[in-house]
Design a protein around this motif. Structure first.
Motif, short mmCIF file in Angstrom:
data_model
loop_
_atom_site.label_atom_id
_atom_site.label_comp_id
_atom_site.label_asym_id
_atom_site.label_seq_id
_atom_site.Cartn_x
_atom_site.Cartn_y
_atom_site.Cartn_z
N ALA A 29 0.66 -1.24 0.07
CA ALA A 29 -0.02 -0.03 -0.03
C ALA A 29 1.00 1.25 -0.03
O ALA A 29 1.96 1.07 0.49
CB ALA A 29 -0.86 0.07 1.19
N GLN A 33 -3.48 5.95 0.36
CA GLN A 33 -4.10 4.84 0.65
C GLN A 33 -3.55 4.13 1.90
O GLN A 33 -4.06 3.75 2.93
CB GLN A 33 -3.94 3.82 -0.41
CG GLN A 33 -4.88 2.74 -0.20
CD GLN A 33 -6.55 2.89 0.29
OE1 GLN A 33 -7.15 3.71 -0.43
NE2 GLN A 33 -6.74 2.27 1.43
N LYS A 36 -4.43 6.23 4.93
CA LYS A 36 -5.85 6.00 5.33
C LYS A 36 -5.83 4.60 6.04
O LYS A 36 -6.72 4.80 7.15
CB LYS A 36 -6.64 5.95 3.99
CG LYS A 36 -6.85 7.34 3.34
CD LYS A 36 -8.06 7.93 3.90
CE LYS A 36 -8.05 9.22 3.14
NZ LYS A 36 -8.99 9.21 1.92
N ASN A 37 -5.04 3.55 5.63
CA ASN A 37 -5.28 2.33 6.38
C ASN A 37 -4.60 2.52 7.87
O ASN A 37 -5.25 2.12 8.73
CB ASN A 37 -4.24 1.20 5.52
CG ASN A 37 -4.87 1.05 4.24
OD1 ASN A 37 -6.05 1.17 4.12
ND2 ASN A 37 -4.09 0.46 3.37
N HIS A 38 -3.58 3.40 7.84
CA HIS A 38 -3.09 3.59 9.43
C HIS A 38 -4.19 4.32 10.21
O HIS A 38 -4.46 3.89 11.40
CB HIS A 38 -1.77 4.42 9.15
CG HIS A 38 -0.66 3.93 8.19
ND1 HIS A 38 -0.61 2.62 7.93
CD2 HIS A 38 0.34 4.42 7.87
CE1 HIS A 38 0.56 2.62 7.38
NE2 HIS A 38 1.13 3.59 7.10
N SER A 40 -7.29 4.39 10.09
CA SER A 40 -8.45 3.49 10.21
C SER A 40 -8.07 2.54 11.33
O SER A 40 -8.95 2.23 12.19
CB SER A 40 -8.71 2.73 8.82
OG SER A 40 -9.78 1.69 9.32
N SER A 86 -2.78 -5.38 12.69
CA SER A 86 -2.24 -4.12 12.14
C SER A 86 -0.79 -3.98 13.24
O SER A 86 -0.67 -3.55 14.09
CB SER A 86 -3.41 -3.02 12.05
OG SER A 86 -2.88 -1.73 11.78
#
Length: 543
Positions: A29, A33, A36-38, A40, A86
């Motif tokens: 990633a 993006q 944004k994943n971090h 989230s 994560s």
């Protein structure tokens, strides 16, 4: 026609070097993006612990893979026991652990604040602001917030006298208000204050936690919890006919077993007659008696041994009027040695009167119908060593009471280190938010947007407190902000207990200044680290 040659960088075996694996063998990633994943992941973790914040916060039940359960609302404990995939979520766990190890309290608040900061940064990224500019604005806002905390902080004066500890008691009660022990909050607050002041060096503003031991036993109620000026050991005397108490105890602490020495080479012993067996028996008995004689000759009237001894040695100890305790663990031995000013002796030949510990009273205490027994060592030569003995209906209650007591002890310790307090109920966060918003209006650069986002993230704490207390979050926050600005006061916070009083100073709701400052600084540092990560490459070892 010859085919074109392709040059590869090769190792000594002729295999090509792989810099990045092919697309089928990795997950990647990049850029926005990845950020944004971090964000989230951080929001998800913060949302889990958000409902545990405040005196009306809810508990979590944690089930381990083997079926053991924990019921707690301690943020650090919840975070450490969650199985997280994560990497950013694991960073949040480390954030909570850092707060716990450095300050001891505020582990839930620091995660909620970090999650709110990441959530606010998402909107800024969508508006096209570079993540580094956001991080710079957060750091600038954090400096403003810390200065605002310093302005609103009050100093509390305390001493070791009976009437000089009320301010410490109020702060400890605030910490315990959200715990399972809140119904016995006054008792636990008193125990926490007395324990810290017993071992504190007020001249150096230091507290040695090694001198405070927290132990527990199932049975009784939380109100039976007591502070022992000495050491409590979960052992009893080795023989049931030994005396139940020893006064003016001179204690020999041994890390060598009561048994004949064994040759350190491989050996074989052949016994072919009754006489030879009796000789061996007599030798062992004589060896035991020589050991006991060495102990008694140095003046000891109580032996505490790290290892065990068999029934024959136990019987001989009883015959020679020498009470003994066996199978005492290493940490307990060290604590007993500190409390009684004893030296731990590894060999009987090293015993001497100056290596003995001294205590006014060593007694055996029984509990309940199960006849469980524990040893209490009191009136020790070193009066600074203390033990908190926690009682509760079951192991789960005792474990949570220990965690609550640890937080309260850490809060009192923080006030010994720095005696400034800020006001709870979100009052300090609202005051800092107002200051940051005001400072943002005076800045012409793009960091002003990040500073306003920081102020909005600070509002997440009072919003969560109001929500967990059954109040209307937005209305409560708007009213408190308006009153703090118009009345020029920073002591107004969320009335979580619905007493009708929002003045946290008169309600005696205090938080250590050190804890709040650390929360803001740690959260800001973590957010800066996360905002700088824009590429995650997860390798799969697929050949």
């Amino acid at each position: 026609m010859a085919e074109p040659q392709v040059a590869y960088a090769q190792d000594e075996h002729g295999r090509p070097f792989i810099v990045v694996r092919e697309q089928g063998k990795k997950t990647r990633a990049q850029g926005i993006q990845a950020l944004k994943n971090h964000i989230s992941a951080a929001k998800s973790v913060a949302q889990i612990v958000r409902t545990s914040l405040g005196p009306r916060g809810l508990d979590k039940i944690l089930v381990s893979p083997d079926g053991d359960i924990q019921v707690t609302n301690d943020g650090a404990t919840i975070m450490q026991n969650m199985e997280l995939e994560s990497q950013i979520a694991r960073l949040m766990v480390q954030l909570s652990s850092s707060q716990d190890s450095e300050i001891g309290d505020g582990t839930t608040g620091v995660v909620v604040l970090a999650g709110a900061l990441m959530e606010q940064s998402e909107a800024l990224i969508d508006r096209g602001i570079h993540p580094i500019r956001i991080a710079d604005g957060y750091e600038r806002a954090c400096g403003v917030a810390v200065k605002a905390l310093e302005k609103v902080a009050d100093r509390v004066e305390f001493g070791q006298g009976a009437g000089e500890q009320e301010e410490l008691m109020k702060t400890a009660r605030t910490c315990l208000g959200s715990k399972i022990v809140s119904k016995a909050g006054d008792l636990f607050a008193r125990i926490a204050v007395d324990a810290v002041l017993s071992v504190a060096d007020l001249a150096r503003r230091d507290v040695d936690f090694e001198l405070i031991k927290v132990d527990g036993k199932s049975g009784g109620s939380l109100e039976d919890t007591a502070l022992v000026k000495g050491v409590v050991v979960d052992k009893d005397f080795s023989h049931p006919q030994m005396p139940r108490e020893v006064r003016d105890a001179r204690i020999a602490i041994l890390t060598c077993p009561f048994e004949p020495p064994r040759p350190k080479t491989k050996h074989k012993l052949d016994i072919s007659s009754v006489e030879e067996y009796k000789k061996l028996q007599e030798y062992e008995k004589q060896t035991f008696e020589n050991m006991i004689k060495r102990v008694k000759d140095c003046g000891a009237n109580l032996v505490i041994c790290q290892w065990g001894f068999d029934d024959e040695a136990n019987h001989l100890l009883l015959q020679h009027d020498l009470p003994a305790v066996r199978w005492v663990g290493g940490p307990e031995l060290e604590l007993i040695a500190i409390a009684t000013n004893a030296r731990i002796v590894p060999r009987f030949e090293d015993l001497s009167p100056e290596k003995l510990g001294r205590a006014g009273l060593v007694r055996e205490v029984g509990f309940g119908t199960t006849r469980d027994k524990m040893l209490v060592i009191e009136e020790c030569a070193n009066p600074r060593a203390v033990t908190v003995f926690v009682r509760g209906s079951n192991k789960m209650i005792i474990d949570e009471a220990k965690r609550a007591l640890h937080d309260a002890i850490c809060v009192v310790r923080n006030l010994v280190r720095d005696n400034r307090v800020v006001y709870g109920g979100g009052a300090a966060e609202i005051a800092a938010s107002i200051a940051v918003t005001k400072a943002a209006d005076e800045i012409a650069t793009i960091e002003q947007y990040a500073m306003r986002a920081f102020a909005a993230a600070l509002d997440a704490i009072p919003l969560a407190l109001a929500e967990n207390s059954g109040l209307s979050p937005i209305e409560t926050l708007a009213e408190l902000k308006s009153r703090q600005i118009t009345e020029g006061t920073s002591v107004l916070g969320v009335d979580c207990m619905l007493t009708g009083n929002s003045d946290m100073r008169s309600a005696h709701v205090f938080d250590p200044y050190l804890s709040k400052r650390q929360q803001m600084e740690l959260s800001t540092q973590l957010c800066r680290a996360i905002l700088k990560i824009d590429d995650v490459i997860e390798q799969h070892n697929v050949e």
